[in-house]
Structure formats: structure tokens, C-alpha cells
Design a protein around this motif. Structure first.
Motif, PDB file in Angstrom:
ATOM      1  N   ALA A 123      46.155  29.664  38.516  1.00  0.00           N
ATOM      2  CA  ALA A 123      47.541  30.153  38.501  1.00  0.00           C
ATOM      3  C   ALA A 123      47.743  31.097  37.310  1.00  0.00           C
ATOM      4  O   ALA A 123      48.367  32.156  37.443  1.00  0.00           O
ATOM      5  CB  ALA A 123      48.521  28.987  38.434  1.00  0.00           C
ATOM      6  N   ALA A 124      47.196  30.721  36.163  1.00  0.00           N
ATOM      7  CA  ALA A 124      47.297  31.579  34.980  1.00  0.00           C
ATOM      8  C   ALA A 124      46.537  32.889  35.202  1.00  0.00           C
ATOM      9  O   ALA A 124      47.022  33.965  34.833  1.00  0.00           O
ATOM     10  CB  ALA A 124      46.750  30.853  33.755  1.00  0.00           C
ATOM     11  N   LEU A 125      45.358  32.809  35.811  1.00  0.00           N
ATOM     12  CA  LEU A 125      44.579  34.016  36.091  1.00  0.00           C
ATOM     13  C   LEU A 125      45.352  34.956  37.015  1.00  0.00           C
ATOM     14  O   LEU A 125      45.373  36.170  36.802  1.00  0.00           O
ATOM     15  CB  LEU A 125      43.236  33.654  36.729  1.00  0.00           C
ATOM     16  CG  LEU A 125      42.342  34.833  37.094  1.00  0.00           C
ATOM     17  CD1 LEU A 125      41.880  35.580  35.851  1.00  0.00           C
ATOM     18  CD2 LEU A 125      41.159  34.357  37.920  1.00  0.00           C
ATOM     19  N   ASN A 126      46.025  34.404  38.028  1.00  0.00           N
ATOM     20  CA  ASN A 126      46.817  35.240  38.929  1.00  0.00           C
ATOM     21  C   ASN A 126      47.946  35.940  38.179  1.00  0.00           C
ATOM     22  O   ASN A 126      48.198  37.127  38.382  1.00  0.00           O
ATOM     23  CB  ASN A 126      47.379  34.402  40.079  1.00  0.00           C
ATOM     24  CG  ASN A 126      46.301  33.919  41.030  1.00  0.00           C
ATOM     25  OD1 ASN A 126      45.185  34.420  41.024  1.00  0.00           O
ATOM     26  ND2 ASN A 126      46.634  32.935  41.831  1.00  0.00           N
ATOM     27  N   ALA A 127      48.619  35.218  37.284  1.00  0.00           N
ATOM     28  CA  ALA A 127      49.704  35.816  36.499  1.00  0.00           C
ATOM     29  C   ALA A 127      49.168  36.904  35.566  1.00  0.00           C
ATOM     30  O   ALA A 127      49.759  37.982  35.455  1.00  0.00           O
ATOM     31  CB  ALA A 127      50.434  34.735  35.703  1.00  0.00           C
ATOM     32  N   VAL A 128      48.057  36.641  34.914  1.00  0.00           N
ATOM     33  CA  VAL A 128      47.449  37.626  34.013  1.00  0.00           C
ATOM     34  C   VAL A 128      47.014  38.862  34.806  1.00  0.00           C
ATOM     35  O   VAL A 128      47.194  39.994  34.349  1.00  0.00           O
ATOM     36  CB  VAL A 128      46.252  36.999  33.257  1.00  0.00           C
ATOM     37  CG1 VAL A 128      45.396  38.049  32.586  1.00  0.00           C
ATOM     38  CG2 VAL A 128      46.751  35.992  32.236  1.00  0.00           C
ATOM     39  N   THR A 129      46.462  38.649  35.982  1.00  0.00           N
ATOM     40  CA  THR A 129      46.035  39.774  36.822  1.00  0.00           C
ATOM     41  C   THR A 129      47.212  40.684  37.149  1.00  0.00           C
ATOM     42  O   THR A 129      47.118  41.912  37.029  1.00  0.00           O
ATOM     43  CB  THR A 129      45.386  39.267  38.125  1.00  0.00           C
ATOM     44  OG1 THR A 129      44.235  38.469  37.800  1.00  0.00           O
ATOM     45  CG2 THR A 129      44.964  40.418  39.014  1.00  0.00           C
ATOM     46  N   VAL A 130      48.328  40.090  37.544  1.00  0.00           N
ATOM     47  CA  VAL A 130      49.512  40.886  37.879  1.00  0.00           C
ATOM     48  C   VAL A 130      50.012  41.666  36.668  1.00  0.00           C
ATOM     49  O   VAL A 130      50.286  42.865  36.755  1.00  0.00           O
ATOM     50  CB  VAL A 130      50.639  39.978  38.437  1.00  0.00           C
ATOM     51  CG1 VAL A 130      51.953  40.724  38.523  1.00  0.00           C
ATOM     52  CG2 VAL A 130      50.239  39.426  39.799  1.00  0.00           C
ATOM     53  N   GLU A 131      50.111  41.010  35.526  1.00  0.00           N
ATOM     54  CA  GLU A 131      50.639  41.684  34.338  1.00  0.00           C
ATOM     55  C   GLU A 131      49.718  42.796  33.843  1.00  0.00           C
ATOM     56  O   GLU A 131      50.181  43.881  33.489  1.00  0.00           O
ATOM     57  CB  GLU A 131      50.925  40.670  33.232  1.00  0.00           C
ATOM     58  CG  GLU A 131      52.047  39.701  33.581  1.00  0.00           C
ATOM     59  CD  GLU A 131      53.334  40.400  34.021  1.00  0.00           C
ATOM     60  OE1 GLU A 131      53.748  41.390  33.382  1.00  0.00           O
ATOM     61  OE2 GLU A 131      53.909  39.968  35.031  1.00  0.00           O
ATOM     62  N   PHE A 132      48.410  42.536  33.816  1.00  0.00           N
ATOM     63  CA  PHE A 132      47.481  43.584  33.401  1.00  0.00           C
ATOM     64  C   PHE A 132      47.453  44.732  34.410  1.00  0.00           C
ATOM     65  O   PHE A 132      47.332  45.896  34.028  1.00  0.00           O
ATOM     66  CB  PHE A 132      46.066  43.045  33.180  1.00  0.00           C
ATOM     67  CG  PHE A 132      45.843  42.478  31.816  1.00  0.00           C
ATOM     68  CD1 PHE A 132      46.058  43.242  30.681  1.00  0.00           C
ATOM     69  CD2 PHE A 132      45.409  41.179  31.657  1.00  0.00           C
ATOM     70  CE1 PHE A 132      45.851  42.723  29.413  1.00  0.00           C
ATOM     71  CE2 PHE A 132      45.197  40.642  30.393  1.00  0.00           C
ATOM     72  CZ  PHE A 132      45.411  41.419  29.266  1.00  0.00           C
ATOM     73  N   ALA A 133      47.552  44.426  35.692  1.00  0.00           N
ATOM     74  CA  ALA A 133      47.572  45.490  36.701  1.00  0.00           C
ATOM     75  C   ALA A 133      48.754  46.416  36.482  1.00  0.00           C
ATOM     76  O   ALA A 133      48.625  47.644  36.584  1.00  0.00           O
ATOM     77  CB  ALA A 133      47.613  44.881  38.099  1.00  0.00           C
ATOM     78  N   LYS A 134      49.911  45.847  36.176  1.00  0.00           N
ATOM     79  CA  LYS A 134      51.085  46.680  35.907  1.00  0.00           C
ATOM     80  C   LYS A 134      50.882  47.497  34.638  1.00  0.00           C
ATOM     81  O   LYS A 134      51.220  48.681  34.590  1.00  0.00           O
ATOM     82  CB  LYS A 134      52.339  45.796  35.780  1.00  0.00           C
ATOM     83  CG  LYS A 134      52.756  45.150  37.093  1.00  0.00           C
ATOM     84  CD  LYS A 134      54.102  44.452  37.028  1.00  0.00           C
ATOM     85  CE  LYS A 134      54.173  43.358  36.013  1.00  0.00           C
ATOM     86  NZ  LYS A 134      55.415  42.557  36.065  1.00  0.00           N
ATOM     87  N   GLU A 135      50.318  46.874  33.629  1.00  0.00           N
ATOM     88  CA  GLU A 135      50.106  47.547  32.343  1.00  0.00           C
ATOM     89  C   GLU A 135      49.096  48.690  32.460  1.00  0.00           C
ATOM     90  O   GLU A 135      49.242  49.732  31.821  1.00  0.00           O
ATOM     91  CB  GLU A 135      49.611  46.526  31.309  1.00  0.00           C
ATOM     92  CG  GLU A 135      49.425  47.069  29.923  1.00  0.00           C
ATOM     93  CD  GLU A 135      50.736  47.388  29.216  1.00  0.00           C
ATOM     94  OE1 GLU A 135      50.721  48.240  28.308  1.00  0.00           O
ATOM     95  OE2 GLU A 135      51.766  46.791  29.548  1.00  0.00           O
ATOM     96  N   LEU A 136      48.061  48.509  33.266  1.00  0.00           N
ATOM     97  CA  LEU A 136      46.972  49.482  33.346  1.00  0.00           C
ATOM     98  C   LEU A 136      47.139  50.515  34.452  1.00  0.00           C
ATOM     99  O   LEU A 136      46.334  51.446  34.562  1.00  0.00           O
ATOM    100  CB  LEU A 136      45.643  48.740  33.533  1.00  0.00           C
ATOM    101  CG  LEU A 136      45.247  47.813  32.381  1.00  0.00           C
ATOM    102  CD1 LEU A 136      44.044  46.959  32.765  1.00  0.00           C
ATOM    103  CD2 LEU A 136      44.985  48.608  31.112  1.00  0.00           C
ATOM    104  N   GLU A 137      48.180  50.363  35.261  1.00  0.00           N
ATOM    105  CA  GLU A 137      48.378  51.272  36.396  1.00  0.00           C
ATOM    106  C   GLU A 137      48.442  52.736  35.973  1.00  0.00           C
ATOM    107  O   GLU A 137      47.797  53.593  36.573  1.00  0.00           O
ATOM    108  CB  GLU A 137      49.653  50.892  37.152  1.00  0.00           C
ATOM    109  CG  GLU A 137      49.889  51.745  38.369  1.00  0.00           C
ATOM    110  CD  GLU A 137      51.126  51.312  39.138  1.00  0.00           C
ATOM    111  OE1 GLU A 137      51.308  51.847  40.239  1.00  0.00           O
ATOM    112  OE2 GLU A 137      51.906  50.481  38.649  1.00  0.00           O
ATOM    113  N   ASP A 138      49.201  53.051  34.931  1.00  0.00           N
ATOM    114  CA  ASP A 138      49.334  54.448  34.490  1.00  0.00           C
ATOM    115  C   ASP A 138      48.025  55.021  33.972  1.00  0.00           C
ATOM    116  O   ASP A 138      47.841  56.231  33.963  1.00  0.00           O
ATOM    117  CB  ASP A 138      50.422  54.574  33.423  1.00  0.00           C
ATOM    118  CG  ASP A 138      51.815  54.374  34.001  1.00  0.00           C
ATOM    119  OD1 ASP A 138      51.978  54.459  35.241  1.00  0.00           O
ATOM    120  OD2 ASP A 138      52.747  54.117  33.208  1.00  0.00           O
ATOM    121  N   ALA A 139      47.117  54.161  33.544  1.00  0.00           N
ATOM    122  CA  ALA A 139      45.812  54.618  33.067  1.00  0.00           C
ATOM    123  C   ALA A 139      44.832  54.801  34.227  1.00  0.00           C
ATOM    124  O   ALA A 139      43.681  55.192  34.018  1.00  0.00           O
ATOM    125  CB  ALA A 139      45.240  53.624  32.061  1.00  0.00           C
ATOM    126  N   GLY A 140      45.289  54.502  35.447  1.00  0.00           N
ATOM    127  CA  GLY A 140      44.421  54.663  36.610  1.00  0.00           C
ATOM    128  C   GLY A 140      43.417  53.541  36.796  1.00  0.00           C
ATOM    129  O   GLY A 140      42.456  53.679  37.537  1.00  0.00           O
TER     130      GLY A 140
END
Length: 99
Positions: free
Chosen positions: A34-51
Motif C-alpha cells: 500500500a505504501a509502495l502504491n502511494a509512493v509510486t503515485v506521488e513520484f509519478a506526479k513529481e517526475l511527470e514534467d521531467a518526462g
């Protein structure tokens, strides 16, 4: 980037009495996924602009040493989605997805 997750990390499924894992309480595995899923979502949002794409994949119950070979999927089949997500084209899903 691909994180290997599990459906046991889904809070929705954890509350579903029809889910195959409903009666199994595995605090370490459920909470870490569950924590990994939450971290994945947050990092995906954070890294989206970097491609950079970040996804989580659920390989299913793979037949491995960690479950005493009680899995229902051979490892090559379980790895298919992980590999597919790891080679996404630039126009692939822009945000975290779980499969």
C-alpha cells in the motif's frame, strides 16, 4: 521506472469480502505494498514534467520460492507486464498506472 507491487496493497480490495486475499492478514506485505502504491503515485506526479514515467505492476501470484511455489502464474508470464511497462514509448501513459 517500474515498481513491482501487488493487489494486496489495494485498500479497496482489502475491504472487499469477495477478494481472494480478504481473509489473509499479512500486515508486512499489505502495508508495504500500500505504501509502495502511494509512493509510486506521488513520484509519478513529481517526475511527470521531467518526462520520467513511473508505474506499478502487479504480476499476479507468481510461482516463486517466496510463496513455496504455490503461485498460479509461471514467472515468465508474471514478468510480462513488468517488462511491458519498463519499455513504454514516450507517448505511453503519462501518470502512474497499476496493472
Amino acid at each position: 521506472m517500474v515498481n513491482v507491487s501487488s493487489s494486496v496493497g489495494s485498500l479497496t480490495l482489502a475491504l472487499d469480502p469477495d477478494d481472494m486475499f480478504y481473509g489473509i492478514n499479512s500486515l508486512q506485505n499489505q502495508s508495504s505494498k500500500a505504501a509502495l502504491n502511494a509512493v509510486t503515485v506521488e513520484f509519478a506526479k513529481e517526475l511527470e514534467d521531467a518526462g520520467i514515467k513511473l508505474n506499478a505492476a502487479c504480476p499476479g501470484v507468481a510461482d516463486t520460492d517466496s510463496n513455496g511455489h504455490r503461485g498460479t502464474r509461471p514467472v515468465p508470464q508474471a514478468a510480462t507486464m513488468i517488462v511491458k511497462l519498463s519499455v513504454l514509448a514516450a507517448d505511453g501513459p503519462p501518470k502512474a498506472s497499476t496493472t
